[in-house]
Write a protein that holds these residues in place. Sequence first.
Motif, PDB file in Angstrom:
ATOM      1  N   PRO A 156       0.760  -1.228  -0.055  1.00  0.00           N
ATOM      2  CA  PRO A 156       0.148  -0.062  -0.110  1.00  0.00           C
ATOM      3  C   PRO A 156       1.046   1.275   0.089  1.00  0.00           C
ATOM      4  CG  PRO A 156      -0.722  -1.536   1.891  1.00  0.00           C
ATOM      5  CD  PRO A 156       0.842  -2.109   1.429  1.00  0.00           C
ATOM      6  N   THR A 157       0.317   2.372  -0.679  1.00  0.00           N
ATOM      7  CA  THR A 157       1.115   3.679  -0.463  1.00  0.00           C
ATOM      8  C   THR A 157       1.381   4.187   0.784  1.00  0.00           C
ATOM      9  OG1 THR A 157       0.135   3.985  -2.855  1.00  0.00           O
ATOM     10  CG2 THR A 157       1.066   6.100  -1.450  1.00  0.00           C
ATOM     11  N   GLY A 158       2.372   4.526   1.030  1.00  0.00           N
ATOM     12  CA  GLY A 158       2.785   5.049   2.430  1.00  0.00           C
ATOM     13  C   GLY A 158       3.354   4.187   3.288  1.00  0.00           C
ATOM     14  N   TYR A 159       3.591   3.056   2.854  1.00  0.00           N
ATOM     15  CA  TYR A 159       3.833   1.705   3.797  1.00  0.00           C
ATOM     16  C   TYR A 159       5.292   1.481   3.326  1.00  0.00           C
ATOM     17  CZ  TYR A 159      -0.490   1.974   6.253  1.00  0.00           C
ATOM     18  OH  TYR A 159      -1.727   2.422   6.954  1.00  0.00           O
ATOM     19  N   THR A 160       6.062   1.002   4.174  1.00  0.00           N
ATOM     20  CA  THR A 160       7.273   0.049   4.003  1.00  0.00           C
ATOM     21  C   THR A 160       7.155  -1.357   4.454  1.00  0.00           C
ATOM     22  OG1 THR A 160       8.488   0.810   5.863  1.00  0.00           O
ATOM     23  CG2 THR A 160       8.660   2.007   4.039  1.00  0.00           C
ATOM     24  N   VAL A 161       8.084  -2.335   3.708  1.00  0.00           N
ATOM     25  CA  VAL A 161       7.959  -3.567   4.093  1.00  0.00           C
ATOM     26  C   VAL A 161       8.487  -3.644   5.313  1.00  0.00           C
ATOM     27  CG1 VAL A 161       7.539  -4.632   1.706  1.00  0.00           C
ATOM     28  CG2 VAL A 161       9.728  -4.260   2.704  1.00  0.00           C
ATOM     29  N   VAL A 162       8.128  -4.758   6.437  1.00  0.00           N
ATOM     30  CA  VAL A 162       8.755  -5.057   7.475  1.00  0.00           C
ATOM     31  C   VAL A 162      10.066  -6.130   7.148  1.00  0.00           C
ATOM     32  CG1 VAL A 162       6.833  -4.553   8.926  1.00  0.00           C
ATOM     33  CG2 VAL A 162       7.182  -7.040   8.064  1.00  0.00           C
ATOM     34  N   PRO A 163      11.033  -5.870   7.957  1.00  0.00           N
ATOM     35  CA  PRO A 163      12.212  -6.868   7.969  1.00  0.00           C
ATOM     36  C   PRO A 163      11.753  -8.507   7.672  1.00  0.00           C
ATOM     37  CG  PRO A 163      12.775  -5.509   9.503  1.00  0.00           C
ATOM     38  CD  PRO A 163      11.118  -5.237   9.213  1.00  0.00           C
ATOM     39  N   ARG A 164      12.258  -9.048   6.435  1.00  0.00           N
ATOM     40  CA  ARG A 164      11.885 -10.542   6.384  1.00  0.00           C
ATOM     41  C   ARG A 164      12.730 -11.262   7.687  1.00  0.00           C
ATOM     42  NH1 ARG A 164      10.839 -13.596   1.631  1.00  0.00           N
ATOM     43  NH2 ARG A 164      11.197 -11.790   0.304  1.00  0.00           N
TER      44      ARG A 164
END
Length: 306
Positions: A156-164
């Motif tokens: 989603p726009t405005g979010y970053t992925v969390v560490p894998r």
Amino acid sequence: MKRNLMKFGCAAVLLVGSTSIAMAQDTTSTTKKEVVVNSDGSYTVIEYPVGKEVMVNLLPGSTLAGGKGMARIIRAADGTKVYVDVSGVPATTTNYYAYAVDPAGVATALGPVTFKDGVATSEFTTPLNQFMVVLSPTEGLTAIDPTTAVFQSELPTGYTVVPRRTGEVKAVTITRTTTETTPAAYDVPLLNVSSFGDKEKEVKLKFSDGLAAKAWINRQKGVSKIKLKFDDLDKAPINTRFTLWASSPDGKYTKLGQVINTGKRDNAEIMSETALADFGLFLTVEDSDVMVPTGRNYSTFTVTVP
């Protein structure tokens, strides 16, 4: 929400057989060095904020040209609601299955998505707060890959992925109904407690949501005493029950205690003992008070190397 939650080797610090997500081989690093994402966008795990509705596109796979999907996700203090709306699939389709895939790649089944004339809407609840949504025609998956995913959430726009994360949590597929006399089967190796001598031995685990735990085992005078300490308990969803079990050499399980995350503490302890001369030790995530392990997500303890 179905032998996940959050073999004991005597020489490993942490050996929790993980299920990895294998959606792409080509990876690139983002501006946060600890975060690795697939360049094709197939890794889209985010953390959902409490009290905010997040709209997530569900992108169709190559076999579903024309398919459309959307997930509306609302996280609350007592769990996360997932509303799925899908259309444009073949009219002959009857069911897909929705999964929440966490940072360790563990796919937790949310439930079936039932279609009529190529259209479906479904509602699910999960205790997870970090995940991506995947739909598959295959039931009972513990991991997702390109051959099994037909819809997958877009970042989603405005979010970053969390560490894998890898090497943390196991998931089990329970193939029969769990009852008070027929618990699910878990892969829990023995700790070889007899090799500890009269010294206290440390074992540890880590769940993919960041919850860490250590336990100390001291066997003397025919009794094994276990003391378990949790750190960062507040990282788990409210009302989550973490239940500690001993697994005997013949595969029987003994409940040693449990901790419930009330949201008002970071640390907690379980103190227990067993007459077993050797055993495995594991922790399950349970939705309610149980006397046999039922949680699909679980993690095993391994001996800490000095």
